[in-house]
Design a protein around this motif. Structure first.
Motif, short mmCIF file in Angstrom:
data_model
loop_
_atom_site.label_atom_id
_atom_site.label_comp_id
_atom_site.label_asym_id
_atom_site.label_seq_id
_atom_site.Cartn_x
_atom_site.Cartn_y
_atom_site.Cartn_z
N HIS A 370 0.81 -1.22 0.00
CA HIS A 370 0.00 0.00 0.00
C HIS A 370 0.84 1.27 0.00
O HIS A 370 0.29 2.37 0.01
CB HIS A 370 -0.93 -0.01 1.22
N LEU A 371 2.16 1.12 0.00
CA LEU A 371 3.02 2.30 -0.05
C LEU A 371 2.94 2.94 -1.43
O LEU A 371 2.77 2.24 -2.45
CB LEU A 371 4.47 1.92 0.25
N PRO A 372 3.09 4.26 -1.52
CA PRO A 372 3.18 4.90 -2.83
C PRO A 372 4.47 4.47 -3.53
O PRO A 372 5.36 3.87 -2.90
CB PRO A 372 3.19 6.39 -2.50
N ILE A 373 4.57 4.78 -4.80
CA ILE A 373 5.75 4.37 -5.57
C ILE A 373 7.03 4.89 -4.91
O ILE A 373 8.05 4.17 -4.84
CB ILE A 373 5.65 4.86 -7.03
N GLY A 374 7.00 6.10 -4.38
CA GLY A 374 8.18 6.64 -3.72
C GLY A 374 8.60 5.80 -2.53
O GLY A 374 9.80 5.55 -2.31
N GLY A 375 7.62 5.34 -1.73
CA GLY A 375 7.92 4.49 -0.59
C GLY A 375 8.48 3.14 -1.01
O GLY A 375 9.41 2.61 -0.38
N GLN A 376 7.93 2.58 -2.09
CA GLN A 376 8.44 1.30 -2.58
C GLN A 376 9.85 1.45 -3.15
O GLN A 376 10.68 0.54 -3.02
CB GLN A 376 7.48 0.73 -3.62
N LEU A 377 10.14 2.58 -3.77
CA LEU A 377 11.49 2.82 -4.26
C LEU A 377 12.48 2.94 -3.10
O LEU A 377 13.64 2.51 -3.21
CB LEU A 377 11.53 4.10 -5.11
N ILE A 378 12.02 3.51 -1.98
CA ILE A 378 12.88 3.57 -0.79
C ILE A 378 13.21 2.15 -0.32
O ILE A 378 14.37 1.84 0.00
CB ILE A 378 12.20 4.36 0.33
N LEU A 379 12.21 1.27 -0.30
CA LEU A 379 12.45 -0.10 0.12
C LEU A 379 13.36 -0.83 -0.87
O LEU A 379 14.21 -1.64 -0.46
CB LEU A 379 11.13 -0.86 0.27
N ILE A 380 13.21 -0.55 -2.15
CA ILE A 380 14.10 -1.15 -3.15
C ILE A 380 15.54 -0.75 -2.89
O ILE A 380 16.46 -1.58 -2.89
CB ILE A 380 13.66 -0.74 -4.57
N ALA A 381 15.76 0.55 -2.64
CA ALA A 381 17.11 1.03 -2.35
C ALA A 381 17.64 0.39 -1.07
O ALA A 381 18.83 0.01 -1.00
CB ALA A 381 17.10 2.55 -2.22
N LEU A 382 16.78 0.26 -0.06
CA LEU A 382 17.21 -0.36 1.20
C LEU A 382 17.62 -1.82 1.00
O LEU A 382 18.61 -2.28 1.58
CB LEU A 382 16.07 -0.30 2.22
N MET A 383 16.88 -2.56 0.19
CA MET A 383 17.22 -3.95 -0.06
C MET A 383 18.58 -4.08 -0.73
O MET A 383 19.40 -4.94 -0.37
CB MET A 383 16.13 -4.63 -0.90
N ILE A 384 18.85 -3.21 -1.70
CA ILE A 384 20.14 -3.26 -2.40
C ILE A 384 21.27 -2.86 -1.46
O ILE A 384 22.31 -3.53 -1.39
CB ILE A 384 20.11 -2.35 -3.64
N VAL A 385 21.09 -1.76 -0.72
CA VAL A 385 22.11 -1.32 0.22
C VAL A 385 22.32 -2.36 1.31
O VAL A 385 23.46 -2.65 1.71
CB VAL A 385 21.72 0.04 0.85
N GLY A 386 21.22 -2.95 1.79
CA GLY A 386 21.34 -3.96 2.84
C GLY A 386 22.07 -5.19 2.38
O GLY A 386 22.80 -5.82 3.16
#
Length: 416
Positions: A370-386
């Motif tokens: 249910h996150l907006p695209i911006g929120g999902q992009l934040i999670l995408i970046a977090l997964m890669i950085v993590g």
């Protein structure tokens, strides 16, 4: 995004395909769509391949392919691969990689057989379907991915030890890290030959699993939405299962969104710590957390050096552990603030989702789709950085040491 990967007409939108691909190759398990209903068998197979590639590591897989094709490795490949698998020397890289592949396939095959037998004989699934379910969940659990082919993840099988315990075993073994697995394979009966890394990972794993099981089970014992309706053996099984999965895998046998706030906070800590280095686990790693613990312990005792299991820690290790931990905290805090600013969700679920993505765990309170695209992009970046960041950062620190020809005068600020 291919139409043949998605159920129904048309292909998946870019953001859904991108999020799923990143979550798969980063062995996280967060999803924005329902895996078994949204994707076709082909789409699920793509996810499975990405999980296996992500679990092995890109350079590890490339080096294994190179060994199979040309039977040798270049010096550059040895150097880059030794960083990824945390090898102490270059001469044993080929042997180590082949050992990693063998161990992975043996464990995955064993878990697949157990799960296939249970789905086939215990639940009456047709053998081909049972085999696919067994294969998918075996690979997903060993690689600490947490993807499941059931809409409720593992909730329907929460009280079945023949499903939950094999998944836990694969998750724990995969979360130890390949250096530990390799050493145990050679010297399991001779603890005197174990390195400090192996001792820290094993000690930390047992401690965190025990404390996590007690914490989750006790806090959720009477929660009518989670463990409350279960008998006491099932409560212990679910508590243990969730403690194992919280460390980095991400399967869930209860509705995470119904857990008590205190339980979620404890799970935040377990997710942030993660598993062993150079494996399929995420987080800042057990070794980093253990080093910080022993630094604090030595400081409280007034000791000038930090000793662990009869060995002295290098000062460089102190700096690396502190740098990785603080950088990770900064990344998670910044991402959490970003999610809060662009949504109506409060701190609890926003922090949980951010840590789950950064630590490549995959547990969710239910807000990710249910996150907006911006929120999902934040999670995408977090997964890669993590998946890459803390390890890469620590390696960069280790490879970028330099000696100055002078020293500045000392001065001490007031601490605390």
């Amino acid at each position: 995004m291919l139409p043949m990967a998605k159920s129904g007409p048309g292909g998946a939108p870019l953001i859904d395909a991108l999020f799923t691909a990143v979550s798969s190759v980063c062995v996280t398990g967060l999803v924005v769509v329902d895996t078994p209903t949204y994707w076709t068998g082909f789409g699920e197979a793509v996810i499975l391949v990405l999980i296996q590639v992500g679990g092995f590591g890109v350079m590890t897989l490339a080096s294994v392919i190179g060994l199979a094709v040309i039977r040798r490795m270049s010096l550059r490949s040895k150097l880059t691969t030794s960083v990824e698998v945390k090898s102490a020397g270059l001469e044993d890289i080929g042997v180590l990689l082949l050992g990693v592949v063998r161990v992975s396939f043996v464990i995955e095959a064993a878990v697949m057989l157990l799960l296939t037998a249970r789905f086939w004989l215990g639940y009456g699934r047709p053998l081909p379907e049972a085999a696919w379910l067994g294969l998918f969940h075996a690979v997903s659990s060993f690689n600490n991915a947490g993807f499941a082919l059931f809409s409720d993840n593992i909730v329907s099988y929460a009280t079945d030890p023949f499903i939950c315990l094999p998944l836990c075993a694969a998750t724990i073994i995969g979360g130890l890290g390949f250096p530990v697995i390799n050493q145990l394979r050679k010297h399991a009966h001779n603890p005197l030959r174990w390195t400090m890394n192996t001792r820290l990972v094993l000690w930390g794993t047992v401690t965190l699993l025990t404390l996590g099981t007690l914490y989750i089970t006790v806090l959720e014992w009477s929660n009518p939405q989670t463990l409350g309706p279960l008998d006491w053996p099932s409560k212990i099984l679910v508590g243990f299962f969730q403690s194992v999965q919280t460390r980095t895998s991400g399967f869930n046998s209860v509705d995470i969104g119904q857990l008590d706030g205190a339980t979620l906070l404890g799970m935040d800590i377990l997710m942030f710590i993660g598993g062993g280095p150079a494996g399929t686990a995420g987080g800042i790693k057990i070794t980093t957390f253990a080093v910080l613990f022993f630094i604090i312990l030595a400081e409280v005792r007034g000791e000038a050096v930090v000793n662990v299991f009869g060995k002295r820690l290098s000062r460089a290790v102190h700096r690396q552990a502190i740098a990785v931990a603080l950088l990770s905290v900064a990344v998670v805090v910044a991402a959490t603030a970003g999610i809060i600013l662009m949504t109506d969700y409060d701190l609890g679920p926003s922090l949980f989702e951010a840590i789950s993505a950064f630590a490549t765990v995959g547990l969710s309170t239910g807000i990710t789709p249910h996150l907006p695209i911006g929120g999902q992009l934040i999670l995408i970046a977090l997964m890669i950085v993590g998946r890459l960041g803390p390890t890469t950062f620590a390696t960069a620190l280790a490879l970028r040491e330099r000696q100055l020809s002078y020293q500045l005068p000392k001065e001490r600020p007031i601490i605390g």
